[in-house]
Design an enzyme around this catalytic site. Structure first.
Site: not given
Length: 238
Positions: A13-15, A18
Site C-alpha cells: 500500500f501507498d500510505v 491512499t
C-alpha cells in the site's frame, strides 16, 4: 489470464493519499493558519502551489520538506511568513487522519493478506500514520529505509527482496495506491498486479499529486478502500 483476489498473498500500500487523507490534512492545516491571519483561502490553489513547490530541484524528504515548501507557497497564498508557521505545518502531519474507510478496510484485508506499507514519508511520520490506522501492517518501508522514493524501481525492489526472503514472489503481490505517477505506472512496468484507489473521483485534476506523463489502466479500480475490501469479501469464500 487475469488474476483474482485469491491469487495474492500480499497487498502493498501507498500510505499518504491512499490511506491517510493527505490533501485534507494539508489543506486543513494551511486553512487554520489563514483563518487566524484573517486572509481568504482557496484549497485547490494551495494544492496546485504545493505540487509545484514539492517537486522543485531542492526537494527534501517528506514531511520535513514541508518547512521549505511553506516558505515557497506562503507568500503566494497571503499567509504569514516565518519559521514558526512553517514548523507548525510540518508538525501537524502527525495529526493527519485516515480516510473514513481506511482503518476498517485494512483490518478486514489483514485477515486474508499480509499488508506491507510503502511510503515516501519518513519513518517518524509513518509511525504516527500506522497507529492511526490501527497498526495493520506486516512490514513497512519508508524513504528512510530505502534511501529513495517511489516511483524509483529501487524502492519496489527492496520490497520484492523482503517478500522473497519469506518465500513469496512479486506475482503474489497486489499493489494498492491512489497515485498514477508514484505507484500505478511503475508497478505496471515492474510486472505487478495493481489496484487504483481513485480518491479524487469526484474532483477534477490530480490535486497535490504530480500528473503522470500518461495514464495507466489499472488491473483493479475502486474509489475507496472500503469498496476494495467489499469486493475481496464478496469474491472469496471465507
Amino acid at each position: 489470464m487475469a488474476k483474482g483476489f485469491g491469487d495474492f498473498r500480499y497487498m502493498t500500500f501507498d500510505v499518504v493519499g491512499t490511506l491517510i487523507d493527505f490533501e485534507g490534512g494539508l489543506v486543513g492545516s494551511l486553512e487554520a493558519i489563514a483563518r487566524e491571519a484573517g486572509v481568504p483561502f482557496d484549497g485547490e490553489e494551495a494544492l496546485n502551489l504545493y505540487r509545484a513547490a514539492r517537486y522543485m530541484p531542492d526537494v527534501q524528504h517528506f514531511p520535513d520538506d514541508l518547512v521549505r515548501v511553506y516558505g515557497v507557497i506562503a507568500p503566494k497564498l497571503g499567509l504569514p511568513a516565518g519559521e514558526s508557521h512553517a514548523q507548525r505545518l510540518r508538525d501537524a502531519v502527525k495529526d493527519w487522519r485516515p480516510f473514513p474507510d481506511s482503518t476498517d478496510a485494512l483490518a478486514r484485508l489483514a485477515k486474508r493478506y499480509k499488508l506491507i506499507a510503502m511510503t515516501n514519508a519518513q519513518r517518524w511520520a509513518f509511525e504516527h500514520f500506522s497507529r492511526a490506522l490501527g497498526n495493520p501492517f506486516h512490514a513497512g518501508f519508508t524513504v528512510d529505509d530505502t534511501g529513495t522514493e517511489k516511483p524509483d524501481p529501487a524502492f519496489f525492489e527492496q520490497v520484492f527482496a523482503f517478500v522473497e526472503k519469506e518465500g513469496g514472489s512479486r506475482e503474489q503481490i497486489l499493489h494498492v495506491a491512489q497515485s498514477q505517477y508514484h505507484d500505478i505506472g511503475i508497478s505496471r512496468k515492474l510486472g505487478l498486479t495493481n489496484c487504483w484507489i481513485q480518491r479524487r473521483h469526484a474532483q477534477a485534476g490530480y490535486g497535490g499529486t504530480i500528473e503522470p506523463e500518461r495514464f495507466t489502466e489499472p488491473d483493479f479500480h475502486f474509489t475507496s478502500m472500503g469498496a476494495l475490501a467489499d469486493a475481496v469479501e464478496s469474491r472469496l469464500v471465507a
